[in-house]
Design an enzyme around this catalytic site. Structure first.
Site, PDB file in Angstrom:
ATOM      1  N   SER A 138      -2.001   5.598   1.367  1.00  0.00           N
ATOM      2  CA  SER A 138      -3.121   4.665   1.438  1.00  0.00           C
ATOM      3  C   SER A 138      -3.112   3.946   2.784  1.00  0.00           C
ATOM      4  O   SER A 138      -2.076   3.820   3.437  1.00  0.00           O
ATOM      5  CB  SER A 138      -3.049   3.631   0.306  1.00  0.00           C
ATOM      6  OG  SER A 138      -3.150   4.266  -0.955  1.00  0.00           O
TER       7      SER A 138
ATOM      8  N   LEU B 261       0.874  -1.162   0.000  1.00  0.00           N
ATOM      9  CA  LEU B 261       0.000   0.000   0.000  1.00  0.00           C
ATOM     10  C   LEU B 261       0.913   1.214   0.000  1.00  0.00           C
ATOM     11  O   LEU B 261       1.906   1.240   0.726  1.00  0.00           O
ATOM     12  CB  LEU B 261      -0.892   0.013   1.247  1.00  0.00           C
ATOM     13  CG  LEU B 261      -2.000  -1.047   1.313  1.00  0.00           C
ATOM     14  CD1 LEU B 261      -2.629  -1.073   2.710  1.00  0.00           C
ATOM     15  CD2 LEU B 261      -3.070  -0.785   0.262  1.00  0.00           C
ATOM     16  N   ASP B 262       0.592   2.220  -0.809  1.00  0.00           N
ATOM     17  CA  ASP B 262       1.491   3.365  -0.888  1.00  0.00           C
ATOM     18  C   ASP B 262       1.393   4.225   0.370  1.00  0.00           C
ATOM     19  O   ASP B 262       0.547   4.012   1.241  1.00  0.00           O
ATOM     20  CB  ASP B 262       1.246   4.178  -2.165  1.00  0.00           C
ATOM     21  CG  ASP B 262      -0.137   4.815  -2.219  1.00  0.00           C
ATOM     22  OD1 ASP B 262      -0.585   5.364  -1.191  1.00  0.00           O
ATOM     23  OD2 ASP B 262      -0.767   4.777  -3.295  1.00  0.00           O
ATOM     24  N   LEU B 263       2.267   5.210   0.458  1.00  0.00           N
ATOM     25  CA  LEU B 263       2.398   6.040   1.660  1.00  0.00           C
ATOM     26  C   LEU B 263       1.065   6.648   2.079  1.00  0.00           C
ATOM     27  O   LEU B 263       0.747   6.718   3.268  1.00  0.00           O
ATOM     28  CB  LEU B 263       3.424   7.147   1.399  1.00  0.00           C
ATOM     29  CG  LEU B 263       3.688   8.132   2.538  1.00  0.00           C
ATOM     30  CD1 LEU B 263       4.402   7.439   3.685  1.00  0.00           C
ATOM     31  CD2 LEU B 263       4.515   9.317   2.038  1.00  0.00           C
TER      32      LEU B 263
END
Length: 239
Positions: free
Chosen positions: A102, A98-100
């Site tokens: 999210s 999951l990106d920063l």
């Protein structure tokens, strides 16, 4: 080779393939090559250090509620917070990322074999998200997102799109499902049609849902029976 070392919890198959290509692994004194085989009785070294290649019989899986602002990486050159700082001791492999910016459900396991099974496209495990986007999708846009849009020349699409929650000014909430884990795929699909995503949270991975009582930044271990269920190909029942 990859299956043996992944089963021992050293990393995912993809990671180990990279180690082999870089010449970091030797088997019985010979530099390993992709396609080589090894067993528990072979002398396997990674960066010159002997490893125990016996597969683990009881994999563990953690459910982590990732908050916004944490990275899914072991070390960050900028010193930012990572999900691994909040986990119990052990060598944990993140199942996807999951990106920063999210949040939501992140699965972690000590079994490279299980991590590969959960991430490999051939098993078709669904990922479900809730997203707050700018503007409302019209029927044609919904159709395009379901039929497929090219991202870097490769088709990508949602399996399902549903409205979720009440609107917030010019923003709309959607619940979407896809069967891939490409980098920032949900955000990029919406952005391709001019609908930037301002909030994104994963609420389900395969048969596992984010527990409603699991606070952001907290983790919970999956019971052994549920972990065993993850090894059954095509298992789509909620756990």
């Amino acid at each position: 080779m990859q299956k043996l070392l992944a089963g021992a919890g050293l990393g995912s198959r993809r990671e180990i393939e990279g180690w082999i290509a870089a010449g970091r692994i030797t088997v019985n004194g010979q530099v390993a090559k992709l396609g080589d085989r090894a067993g528990p009785s072979d002398c396997v070294l990674v960066d010159g250090k002997a490893i125990v290649a016996a597969p683990r019989t009881r994999p563990r899986v953690l459910l982590y509620h990732k908050p916004v602002g944490e990275l899914v990486t072991r070390k960050d050159p900028e010193g930012r917070a990572t999900v691994f700082a909040s986990l119990p001791a052990g060598r944990w492999i993140a199942v996807g990322r999951l990106d920063l910016n999210s949040s939501g459900l992140l699965l972690l396991t000590d079994s490279g074999e299980l991590a590969n099974r959960l991430m490999h496209p051939r098993y078709g495990l669904e990922r479900e998200y809730v997203a707050r986007v700018r503007g409302e999708l019209n029927p044609d846009e919904r159709k395009r997102l379901l039929e497929g849009i090219l991202l870097d020349g490769i088709p990508a699409r949602f399996e399902r799109i549903e409205s979720h929650r009440e609107s917030e000014g010019s923003n709309r909430w959607y619940r979407v499902v896809l069967q891939e884990g490409r980098n920032r795929e949900v955000r990029r699909l919406f952005e391709a049609l001019g609908h930037p995503v301002s909030r994104l949270s994963r609420v389900r991975y395969g048969p596992i849902e984010l527990p409603p009582d699991l606070a952001a930044g907290a983790w919970r271990e999956l019971p052994a029976k549920a972990v065993n269920g993850l090894f059954r190909q095509g298992d789509t029942d909620k756990l």
